[in-house]
Design an enzyme around this catalytic site. Structure first.
Site, PDB file in Angstrom:
ATOM      1  N   GLN A   1      -9.269  -5.392   5.072  1.00  0.00           N
ATOM      2  CA  GLN A   1      -7.896  -5.516   5.550  1.00  0.00           C
ATOM      3  C   GLN A   1      -7.459  -6.981   5.638  1.00  0.00           C
ATOM      4  O   GLN A   1      -6.331  -7.322   5.280  1.00  0.00           O
ATOM      5  CB  GLN A   1      -7.749  -4.840   6.919  1.00  0.00           C
ATOM      6  CG  GLN A   1      -7.751  -3.328   6.871  1.00  0.00           C
ATOM      7  CD  GLN A   1      -6.573  -2.770   6.095  1.00  0.00           C
ATOM      8  OE1 GLN A   1      -5.426  -3.070   6.400  1.00  0.00           O
ATOM      9  NE2 GLN A   1      -6.856  -1.965   5.078  1.00  0.00           N
TER      10      GLN A   1
ATOM     11  N   HIS B   1      -2.818   8.819  -0.647  1.00  0.00           N
ATOM     12  CA  HIS B   1      -1.669   9.009  -1.538  1.00  0.00           C
ATOM     13  C   HIS B   1      -1.215  10.468  -1.526  1.00  0.00           C
ATOM     14  O   HIS B   1      -1.370  11.189  -2.520  1.00  0.00           O
ATOM     15  CB  HIS B   1      -1.999   8.539  -2.951  1.00  0.00           C
ATOM     16  CG  HIS B   1      -2.081   7.054  -3.078  1.00  0.00           C
ATOM     17  ND1 HIS B   1      -3.290   6.373  -3.135  1.00  0.00           N
ATOM     18  CD2 HIS B   1      -1.110   6.104  -3.140  1.00  0.00           C
ATOM     19  CE1 HIS B   1      -3.061   5.071  -3.234  1.00  0.00           C
ATOM     20  NE2 HIS B   1      -1.743   4.885  -3.232  1.00  0.00           N
TER      21      HIS B   1
END
Length: 784
Positions: A732, A514
């Site tokens: 994932q 982020h």
């Protein structure tokens, strides 16, 4: 005024000038010139006496402060700034401070620069233009040289700006005219409609500007050859007038008196068509007039235009939220729930209340088994989490349950008591800013990369490397320029650049995921989606600008920890926002605080207050949509309100739902939410190398959170993200299965993204291959 000298007009014979723009005759007052020179010298004297010779009114300021004060008092048409010596004051900073004021919009600013010796290469004018200067004057103290320069500026830029200012009065007259006015280009593309036209036809201008007349619905009440007759007439440059039926947005036909006038431009070519429209006063149209006034709330004469613009964006929502008692009102007061009768008889009802009432009524005459089944339905409908799937507790994949639990809860649901409520403050202050980049041409290595920014396969990590982890400013300026954001906001590129620098400085480069590279990646994806035909056709420019800004700021000051972590840690942000959408609320609040606290980076300072409020609301709504607890609600609403009606329309179904292509405000909101959600988590749809890099970064950030939770004795929100045991391929696969596949299937059905869907399939296959081989890393060891 200190350090300020004034020169009265000496040439009264040229004290005013008559200027014509079309049929308007304008009288221009004597030109006012402001000279900003720290010291008197031959150059300042040259301009002083040139002003005297031209009959201009002249002021001289010696300091930046007195210059700005004098300009705000006099609003000079021409400003001359000494750019030769930097030790006295920063000429470009003085220019920027003046350009930051509203009156400077129509002012010409001239930079006086030193002469360049023969053995030196002449400098580029771009830095001067970026600082806000219009022209450059090579040092020359000759009065005639200064006089010629000023006279050329007057007869060029100053006269042009004077004419443009006069246009404001013309548009004001059009905006307050009671007749509906529509202006189109010579190929019938709508360029302007006034408020009276919007009221008559039921559209707002954002739905019309840039559209071809042929694309708008036509009434079937006109005779078949009428349009051909009109076109034949006006194409010859002749005026046409007569009676014509038009179709309002609601589908109603109204009869109008229409006059279409061709406007001849340079070379005798038709440049525009101006249409004046009035309602015919027939009995049918009296009903239509009543309906038009009812739809608009009959506030057209009392509200300012900018306020009506905002209301029009919301009117279909407002109308639908207030429903009157229907013919079935008595059935609402059913015997099964008499205590609710008074509530059910109210005129304001939520859609879910209507559904529950219908089920209650159906139960009265149903067999026992059906009534019991409907009871279970009512039980579900009365919960607050209608769109959130419930995870099973047995045989559940731990990667899925941990990932979903970590992203879709506030963290407090894992607590058995209050033992984990701490006051740890993870909010980091960013009072220090990185050194701003100079306002120069973009370096070639960056410029070459940005040439490919419109491609989905654009490599954001290469841009991150060449910009030293500051990709957001460079990509942002390129993207915002492509979408005309500066023009829409009426702000300079200098202000926009300063804003990007402040926003990027408040992203944490220490975060694995982020950081500002993620913000740049989301901005890139958003811009890519906005270029898709159906997305572009569904949104207006305000929506586009809001989406680009929302993408830029959507994770600003992200601490690299999830909402669940912040709530469990009892952080100041979690306390401030009551454990609800903590990070997303912080991102939006901080973004606006950073923007408006300093005029140098306030990109909103020049837009109308009501447009600002509409834009602000759209930005807030989009950033809050990135919060994952409402993920399934947003996706389901998009599918039911956009995808299904669109599919029904394509298949020629008789479904009476609103077509997805219609630009209803509620549909635009759903499209914008879905767009930023997909842009925010588009990593699995990127080319494989980029997908793998992003997977490694988000995993590292989750590993770091788990490490800190263990050190601090906090609940471990996502236990599978232990760096010693985690299978990245499994995480994932779970993320794609649970969050990505359905959302991107829906978005692809709307926006048509075959390339992305192919990447998604290829990437999923990569993770499945690794998982089948029991490999827990990003790649097989042989590939590393």
């Amino acid at each position: 005024m200190d350090q300020l000298h004034c020169l009265p007009s000496a040439r009264q014979q040229v004290s005013s000038a008559e200027v014509r723009i079309g049929p308007m005759r304008l009288t221009q007052d004597p030109i006012q010139v402001l000279l900003i020179f720290a010291k008197e010298d031959s150059q300042s004297d040259g301009f002083w006496w040139a002003c005297d010779r031209a009959g201009y009114r002249c002021n001289i300021a010696r300091t930046p402060e007195s210059a700005l004060e004098c300009f705000l008092d006099k609003h000079h048409e021409i400003i001359v700034i000494d750019h030769r010596q930097t030790q006295n004051f920063d000429a470009e900073a003085v220019c920027r401070s003046i350009r930051a004021t509203n009156p400077s919009e129509h002012t010409v600013i001239l930079a006086v620069v030193s002469r360049v010796s023969d053995d030196h290469e002449e400098a580029s004018v771009l830095p001067l233009l970026h600082a806000g200067f219009n022209r450059r004057f090579m040092e020359n103290s000759s009065i005639i040289a200064c006089y010629n320069e000023l006279i050329q500026i007057e007869h060029g830029e100053v006269r042009s700006q004077f004419k443009l200012r006069a246009c404001n009065s013309v548009f004001t007259a059009l905006d307050h005219c009671h007749e509906a006015i529509e202006i189109t280009s010579d190929d019938h593309v709508i360029q302007y409609v006034n408020p009276a036209f919007e009221r008559m036809m039921g559209y707002h201008k954002g739905e019309l500007l840039g559209k071809e007349l042929a694309d708008l619905p036509k009434s079937d009440k006109n005779r078949a050859d009428l349009l051909d007759t009109i076109n034949t007439c006006i194409k010859k440059g002749k005026e046409w007038q007569g009676v014509y039926y038009a179709r309002r947005k609601s589908g109603d036909s109204i009869q109008q008196h229409v006059k279409i006038t061709p406007v001849i431009g340079q070379g005798g070519k038709i440049r525009h068509f101006v249409s004046l429209k009035k309602l015919c006063c027939t009995t049918d149209n009296n009903k239509q007039i009543h309906k038009i006034h009812r739809d608009s709330g009959d506030n057209s004469q009392t509200e300012p235009h900018s306020f009506r613009y905002k209301n029009r964006r919301k009117e279909s929502i407002d109308v639908k939220s207030i429903s009157s008692r229907g013919s079935d009102a008595p059935s609402l007061q059913n015997r099964r729930y008499p205590s609710m009768a008074r509530i059910h008889s109210m005129t304001i009802e939520a859609p879910i209340t209507k559904v529950i009432n219908i089920i209650n009524a159906a139960q009265e005459n149903s067999p026992v088994t059906v009534a019991e089944a409907l009871d279970r339905v009512l039980e579900i409908l009365r919960t607050t989490e209608l769109y959130s799937p419930q995870l099973g507790t047995k045989d559940e994949d731990p990667h899925t349950s941990d990932l979903v639990g970590g992203l879709m809860t506030d963290g407090l649901r894992r607590l058995s008591g209050n033992e984990y409520v701490f006051t740890k403050n993870v909010h980091q202050s960013h009072s220090h800013l990185a050194m701003p980049i100079t306002i120069n041409d973009v370096p070639p290595c960056i410029s070459q990369l940005l040439d490919n920014e419109e491609s989905w396969d654009f490599n954001i990590f290469e841009l991150e490397a060449v910009t030293h982890k500051r990709p957001l400013v460079y990509l942002g300026l390129k993207v915002f320029s492509r979408f005309g954001v500066c023009e829409f906001l009426n702000c300079s590129e200098t202000t926009l650049r300063a804003w990007f620098q402040v926003i990027e400085a408040n992203y944490h480069s220490s975060n694995a995921y982020h950081n500002s590279t993620h913000a740049a990646d989301v901005l890139h994806a958003t811009a890519f989606f906005l270029g898709k035909e159906r997305v572009k056709g569904s949104l207006d420019q305000l929506d586009e600008v809001a989406a680009l800004i929302a993408a830029t700021v959507h994770d600003v000051d992200h601490p690299g920890r999830t909402n669940s972590f912040l709530c469990n840690a009892g952080s100041e942000l979690a306390v401030l926002y009551n454990d609800t959408a903590v990070l997303e609320s912080h991102h939006t609040a901080l973004a606006f605080q950073l923007t408006v606290k300093d005029t140098k980076c306030n990109i909103f300072k020049n837009i109308d207050r009501n447009h600002y409020r509409t834009l602000r609301q759209a930005i807030i709504d989009m950033v809050l949509a990135t919060e994952m607890t409402k993920h399934f609600e947003h996706v389901n609403k998009f599918v039911n309100s956009i995808n299904k009606p669109m599919a029904a329309e394509i298949e020629g179904s008789d479904c009476e739902c609103n077509p997805a292509g219609k630009n209803f405000p509620e549909n635009q909101i759903l499209i914008k939410r879905m767009m930023i959600k997909c842009a925010d988590v588009a990593n699995p749809c990127r080319p494989l190398d980029l997908c793998i890099e992003w997977a490694g970064r988000i995993s590292e950030e989750y590993f770091a959170q788990t490490d800190e939770e263990k050190r601090q004795g906090l609940p471990v929100v996502m236990p599978v993200f232990d760096r010693n045991t985690c299978s990245i391929p499994k995480s994932q696969i779970s993320f794609i299965d649970y969050f990505i596949t359905d959302m991107f299937d829906a978005w692809d059905a709307f926006a048509h993204l075959p390339g992305l869907m192919q990447h998604l399939a290829d990437n999923y296959k990569h993770w499945k291959t690794l998982d089948d081989l029991k490999c827990k890393s990003l790649r097989l060891p042989s590939d590393s």
